[in-house]
Scaffold this active site. Structure first.
Site, PDB file in Angstrom:
ATOM      1  CB  CYS A 127     -20.655 -26.568  43.188  1.00 25.81           C
ATOM      2  SG  CYS A 127     -20.441 -27.487  41.622  1.00 25.81           S
ATOM      3  CB  CYS A 128     -24.013 -29.974  45.707  1.00 22.39           C
ATOM      4  SG  CYS A 128     -22.923 -31.103  45.583  1.00 22.39           S
ATOM      5  CB  CYS A 208     -19.329 -34.778  39.609  1.00 21.95           C
ATOM      6  SG  CYS A 208     -21.019 -33.998  39.774  1.00 21.95           S
ATOM      7  CB  CYS A 211     -16.851 -34.294  43.967  1.00 21.39           C
ATOM      8  SG  CYS A 211     -16.944 -32.572  43.412  1.00 21.39           S
ATOM      9  CB  CYS A 234     -25.519 -33.940  46.467  1.00 19.91           C
ATOM     10  SG  CYS A 234     -27.132 -34.751  45.999  1.00 19.91           S
TER      11      CYS A 234
HETATM   12  S1  SF4 Z   1     -20.698 -33.248  43.103  1.00 18.18           S
HETATM   13 FE1  SF4 Z   1     -19.183 -31.816  42.957  1.00 18.18          FE
HETATM   14  S2  SF4 Z   1     -19.074 -31.065  40.759  1.00 18.18           S
HETATM   15 FE2  SF4 Z   1     -20.907 -32.227  41.047  1.00 18.18          FE
HETATM   16  S3  SF4 Z   1     -22.581 -30.611  41.578  1.00 18.18           S
HETATM   17 FE3  SF4 Z   1     -21.575 -31.538  43.750  1.00 18.18          FE
HETATM   18  S4  SF4 Z   1     -19.728 -30.132  44.057  1.00 18.18           S
HETATM   19 FE4  SF4 Z   1     -20.291 -29.906  41.907  1.00 18.18          FE
END
Ligand code: SF4
Length: 246
Positions: A127-128, A208, A211, A234
């Site tokens: 996701c990151c 985010c 998270c 991240c």
């Molecule tokens: S911090 Fe969490 S929601 Fe944001 S990009 Fe990374 S995994 Fe995705």
């Protein structure tokens, strides 16, 4: 120790340049490092990446005093707290920043890799990568150097961080490397900079909303980031902004 780290990097003309700059900048004030990097060393090819988080006002203010047109890159994951987006707009207005660039994930990639919007839960590294690393990789070659707000005191892995690094693709300039938490607090107070509204609600580090949790008294400042997981970063500060998990 720092000199050893620099010596380890010496393998290319760029690494040698980074080592020489680091040695020259080591005892300079952050504002002087920034001015030299922006107006002399990397003129026209340097940008700041900002999360508009708890400490971000310091670097944004320093940059605004030198060049308010400098590109300021914000990785807009669509999962930020609304307070962060308001704070971003408030700081940009107060500081007169005129070149704020909102970077988002590629829509087609988002559809391919996260059609249900739950990748943050299933595979946070991926996701990151989708929402931070890959968008940044798309523009990293547009600039020779990137300014970061990283500090040596933040983590053991950053304890020997040079002022200027060569990551194999870009220079990274870390003018606040020597700053302590007290230095940051003093600067914010001296310049009457607004605080991120979530700091007083127990969020010393803000990412985010999916998270990030508030931390308990005595906990590490980053304990609320990906709490309960092995993940601590991240990925945008890995060499070549890479190693994504997609
Ligand atoms: S911090 Fe969490 S929601 Fe944001 S990009 Fe990374 S995994 Fe995705």
């Amino acid at each position: 120790m720092i000199i050893n780290n620099i010596a380890d990097q010496v393998a290319s003309p760029e690494a040698i340049r980074a080592a020489k700059l680091s040695a020259r900048y080591e005892n300079w004030a952050a504002a002087d490092i920034l001015r030299d990097a922006i107006e002399h060393e990397f003129i026209g090819s340097i940008a700041l990446s900002s999360s508009f988080g708890a400490d971000s006002a310091v670097m944004l203010h320093l940059v605004s005093q030198i060049n308010s047109d400098l590109p300021v890159i914000f990785l807009d994951t669509d999962r930020h707290f609304f307070q962060t987006l308001q704070y971003r707009d408030q700081l940009a207005k107060i500081l007169g920043l005129t070149n704020l660039i909102n970077l988002k994930a590629d829509k087609a990639e988002e559809q391919d890799f996260d059609p249900k919007g739950n990748l943050w839960k299933l595979a946070p590294d991926a996701c990151c990568a989708l929402r931070k690393v890959r968008p940044l990789n798309r523009i990293t070659d547009d600039y020779t150097a990137w300014i970061t707000g990283r500090k040596r005191h933040q983590a053991a892995t950053r304890a020997n961080m040079p002022i200027v690094e060569w990551d194999g693709r870009n220079f990274k300039v870390n003018p606040l490397a020597n700053w302590t938490a007290d230095d940051i607090a003093d600067y914010i107070e001296t310049h009457a900079l607004p605080a991120h509204p979530l700091v007083e609600q127990g969020y010393p580090s803000i990412g985010c909303f999916t998270c990030t949790k508030p931390v308990e008294v005595g906990e590490d400042a980053r304990a609320g980031r990906w709490a309960g997981q092995d993940k601590t970063e991240c990925g945008i500060h890995k060499p070549i902004f890479g190693g994504d998990g997609i």
